[in-house]
Design an enzyme around this catalytic site. Sequence first.
Site: not given
Length: 364
Positions: A106, A117, A342, A113, A120, A93
């Site tokens: 962004c 985290c 975010c 990933c 997230c 995305e």
Amino acid sequence: MTQKQNIIGIAREDLEKEFIDAGIPKFRTKQIWHWLYFQGVRSFEDMPNIPKDLRQKLGDSYTIHRPEVSKALISVDGTQKWLLKFVDGEEAECVHIPEVDRGTICLSSQVGCTLTCKFCHTGTQKLVRNLTAAEIVGQMMVARDAFNEWPTPSSNRHVSNIVMMGMGEPLYNFDNVAKALKIIMDPEGISLSKRKITLSTSGVVPMMDRCGEEIGVNLAVSLHAVRDDLRNTLVPLNKKYPLKDLIDACRRYPGVNNANRITFEYVMLKGINDTNVDAKELVRLIRGIPAKINLIPFNPWPSSDYECSTPERIAAFSDIVFKAGYSSPVRTPRGRDILAACGQLKSESVRQSKSLLSSLNAGI
């Protein structure tokens, strides 16, 4: 049959060498580069100053390919999110955030990933693979296509800034990210200044110097905690590169000064990292580093374990940091209704039901 190579994402010097090896005059590289990245053409046939036989030769060896838009969503606040499909079927995305004085895209650097985290959403999706330079540049080009922003405008751009803050850890895909950003910064193409580009890292310390030396873009650091024990939980990479090493790398980041400050990103988690003691320790930790602190209200996502700090607590935290001499803006959440804010990006997010999105918004 030999598969054609995507010409998008090939470094300019590599393209020039390929052309010379193929008997194509050197000056043609500049012309073709102009058509690809200044004019944004999709076909070699749309390059009228290139001889027909050369256009045919190029078409026999190369394609001009952007990622396919699988899904496009628009938030009530104007934020746009695109789910992009690559040639192997994998997806990532990217998000466009419109603001009064700029438009920020962004970009993602990985499918999934590398990191995990805890706050997230992207971190809940395991790493599938790195994105290629073509796939990273392609995200920028998709955004430019969406706003019909070709040829490259000299001012009033809808896509005027880049943040490498999408899916993935950019410094774990450094070579492709660097190649892509150098293409985007090339003055004879998309021509985006390095001062308009910010790369965000969770703290891959060994690559931070190299980032400053080889790319020279602005640096943002996902900090989120000021004690190693807490950061080990929130950002597990801290176990490998603890706070002392991370802050030392920030102090020596090439080019950092009062005009080009490091941004420390700090997500505000209720009862976790938002006390006055945390704020004072943050100030002590970064003392002497030209910096600003972005305070990010936690953005909810399905099954998350955290809550956002109250507005009053965020304001008190910000006030302590501000009085110590650091800019500490509270980031306005954007695109929450389409899971574009975010920490919310995840390629499966488009499959969330409307009822789930509505329930998230009702709790904001």
